[in-house]
Design a protein around this motif. Structure first.
Motif, PDB file in Angstrom:
ATOM      1  N   SER A 528       0.835  -1.207   0.000  1.00  0.00           N
ATOM      2  CA  SER A 528       0.000   0.000   0.000  1.00  0.00           C
ATOM      3  C   SER A 528       0.867   1.252   0.000  1.00  0.00           C
ATOM      4  N   GLU A 531       2.089   1.741  -3.488  1.00  0.00           N
ATOM      5  CA  GLU A 531       0.993   2.237  -4.325  1.00  0.00           C
ATOM      6  C   GLU A 531       0.760   3.727  -4.065  1.00  0.00           C
ATOM      7  N   THR A 565      -0.199   3.941   6.592  1.00  0.00           N
ATOM      8  CA  THR A 565      -1.372   3.077   6.528  1.00  0.00           C
ATOM      9  C   THR A 565      -2.124   3.034   7.850  1.00  0.00           C
TER      10      THR A 565
END
Length: 686
Positions: A528, A531, A565
């Motif tokens: 993540s 990304e 995150t």
């Protein structure tokens, strides 16, 4: 030849329509609307420093100053972005030509334009601390220094030493003698490492963060034509946090404004707390003498704290001799509560007190995110972290690893850095060590083969499959080695650079996703992150600009980002005072206010007036973080297993103000083992 023709701006109302008189207080207005020339603005804590600088830029634009003639220097990219965005909201002018950013980012911008003048190419790589350590480790290894008899300083220590040399101008010999006397026997070897490290950076077309400042200064000093070019361009130089400038940054400003440009330096001598990394408070103290006809403006109206907190902070800082006279006044007016001074039995009791008070304040309606605990050194938060955990009180620590410094982000960056700079030894070695069967020694052998094959000095983007195919990786890595060639070719289609976001995608899907799965137990979180990096890269077309920003955001800001995150939750902040500077909370606890703890024991032993005054400024920064309530505590006993319990005296800083300014609290511990039970009585005041 085309004739240049410029329309004059109407002399009526300012084009922005800003009513500066109504928007600013008297002190801010005087500074913002001052005539061109030299000006020093002493802006106290919570006095609207950013507002003053922002409106100064708007004022200049409204007076017809071309945006390209303005240079705004800050210490964090965040500050530069915030001020630029505020100006953009205030005025209708195009700001795209205005230069604003950190000293490092502006240095990078200048060096990219004139890299050849100092023996680099425009595609030079920027080394962060880990890259420095890697390159320096190679230098130390090449010298074959015998460390069996006595310990040689590690790369981290060497990097800090070399940084101080560059930023303060002190010789390496003097630095070792003054700050690192325990390395005196290694002086010759350390000097040789420095010499070879400097050459290795040049050989690999790389610079470290100090070079962004030092090489820019060298460029301006040694090339009068370039200096004249930038002096002519920047007619108005504004500097934020001037009290934090080091010798190199100070010389920058002196040179750039030496051609007659106006200069406005904004800062607060009372918040100068970074001498340990090269900042020189003498720069701000001597500013009025160094600049002809300098006007000094003082902004003393504080919009943050209640009067009781400001009265204490004013009294505390008066004990310092080297400072500009000023007294902060509260704009809030209403009467608040007096700061609390709390003596506790020991560190555990101190932690229990802080936790209980936090819970009480939360019950009174103050959110956890509006509370902070600050301290002189991070180790002083150990007991508190344990106690907060026992009580299930969520907390965040400001020293979390920055997003762009995380290993997986740096791995991705290594691919992009290598395709743009084939001489980047650090990125090459980092990249190949991601492959199975390749360690540090194997990476070094492959690098030597890369250099011997002439690929490092190739001016053209190579056919990567052909280049890597000419080398012999370990058997375990053969398949991955071939795949690496495909990925690098995909990042440079037809001999051109792909878009930065496409490069990230190629690396992730080509091989790095597999590496994440087999290497990390939090694979999904790290993917993540990558990304998110891809999304950030999508805003860039130029790979060199993207890599510059990646490095600058990762290491120049000094702003913690933590785990991207992690969901946003209500939590108490734990912070060293250095990292708390610039922040504010409704409630602040300053803990470990005991002699030897705060002020630091080494400072007491040194018996140095300047060092002690900086410790007092650190205390000043701590107490001025609080808006409504301030708690100052210290443990009476400090248990030490090797020498028994140590009885502690309260910090000398607690004696710098009249006792009538505080409420002394008496804490009567009477708890049982359950963290859910009320553990004591707090009598307020004593």
């Amino acid at each position: 030849m085309a004739r240049e023709y410029q329309l004059n701006r109407p002399s009526s109302a300012p084009s922005s329509g800003i009513d500066y008189r109504a928007e600013l207080n008297d002190e801010q207005f005087a500074a913002v609307t001052s005539a061109p020339g030299s000006a020093l603005v002493i802006a106290g804590a919570g006095s609207g420093k950013t507002r003053t600088l922002t409106y100064r830029v708007a004022w200049l634009l409204d007076q017809g100053v071309d945006a390209r003639r303005i240079l705004l220097l800050t210490f964090t990219n965040k500050a530069a972005r915030e001020m630029t965005e505020r100006v953009r909201e205030l005025v209708p002018h195009d700001l795209s030509a205005m230069w604003s950013g950190t000293f490092h980012s502006i240095g990078n911008r200048i060096l990219r334009r004139h890299a050849e003048e100092i023996g680099l190419t425009k595609a030079f790589s920027i080394l962060d601390r880990d890259d420095q350590k890697s390159l320096m480790g190679g230098v130390v290894a090449s010298l074959e220094i015998d460390t069996k008899v006595r310990r040689f300083p590690k790369s981290d220590v060497l990097a800090s030493m070399f940084s101080l040399v560059e930023n303060t101008g002190v010789s390496l010999s003097d630095l070792i003698d003054q700050r690192y006397p325990y390395f005196i026997d290694w002086e010759e070897e350390i000097i040789e490492v420095h010499k070879r490290y400097t050459q290795r950076k040049l050989d690999t077309n790389s610079v470290d963060f100090d070079d962004l400042l030092v090489l820019t200064l060298k460029l301006l000093k040694e090339h009068p034509d370039l200096l004249a070019l930038y002096q002519k361009r920047f007619q108005h130089v504004l500097v934020d946090e001037y009290q934090d400038t080091n010798s190199v940054q100070c010389q920058w400003i002196d040179l750039l404004t030496g051609g007659g440009a106006s200069v406005m330096a904004v800062g607060d001598d009372a918040q100068s707390i970074y001498s340990w990394r090269g900042a020189d408070m003498g720069n701000i103290l001597s500013f009025p003498e160094r600049f002809k006809d300098c006007r000094v403006f003082k902004i003393e109206t504080n919009y943050r704290s209640v009067p009781e907190i400001l009265d204490l902070s004013n009294a505390a800082i008066r004990a310092n001799g080297a400072r500009f006279e000023k007294d902060l006044r509260s704009a809030r007016g209403q009467k608040g509560v007096k700061p609390a001074m709390v003596a506790l039995e020991d560190p555990s009791t101190q932690a229990r007190f802080v936790c209980q008070r936090i819970l009480e304040l939360r019950d009174e309606g103050i959110p956890l995110e509006e509370m902070a605990v600050v301290y002189r050194a991070h180790f002083q938060s150990l007991e508190l972290q344990m106690e907060l955990t026992r009580h299930d009180i969520p907390f965040g620590i400001t020293s979390g690893l920055r997003f762009f410094e995380q290993a997986h982000i740096k791995d991705i960056a290594a691919f992009m850095r290598l395709v743009t700079n084939r001489r980047d030894e650090t990125s090459f070695k980092r990249l190949v060590q991601l492959l199975p069967g390749i360690g540090a020694k194997g990476a070094d052998k492959l690098w030597q083969a890369w250099v011997a094959g002439g690929w490092a000095k190739s001016e053209e983007i190579p056919d990567w499959k052909e280049a890597l195919g000419s080398m012999k990786p370990p058997k375990k890595a053969v398949r991955h080695w071939e795949q690496l060639g495909y990925i690098l070719d995909e990042m440079t289609p037809n001999g051109e650079f792909a878009r930065p976001s496409d490069m990230v995608y190629s690396v992730l899907e080509g091989m790095y996703d597999e590496h994440l799965q087999t290497t990390f137990d939090n694979y999904e979180n790290r993917r993540s992150d990558i990304e998110q990096l891809m999304s950030y890269a999508d805003g860039f077309e130029d790979i060199l600009e993207f890599l510059s920003q990646l490095s600058l955001l990762g290491s120049a800001d000094g702003q913690p980002t933590g785990d991207k995150t992690e969901p946003d939750t209500e939590k108490v902040t734990l912070s060293s005072i250095h990292q708390a500077k610039g922040l504010e909370w409704k409630v602040v606890f300053v803990i470990w206010l005991a002699e030897g703890q705060f002020p630091n024991g080494r400072v007491i032993e040194a018996d140095d007036v300047e060092m002690m005054e900086e410790e007092r400024r650190l205390f000043y920064v701590a107490v001025t973080r609080a808006k409504d309530e301030l708690y100052m505590s210290y443990p009476l006993i400090n248990p030490k297993s090797y020498s028994g319990d140590v009885i502690q005296k309260p910090s000398r800083f607690l004696g710098d103000f009249p006792k009538s300014m505080v409420e002394e609290w008496k804490v009567s511990p009477s708890w049982d083992s359950s963290p859910d039970e009320d553990w004591g009585d707090v009598d307020e005041p004593f």
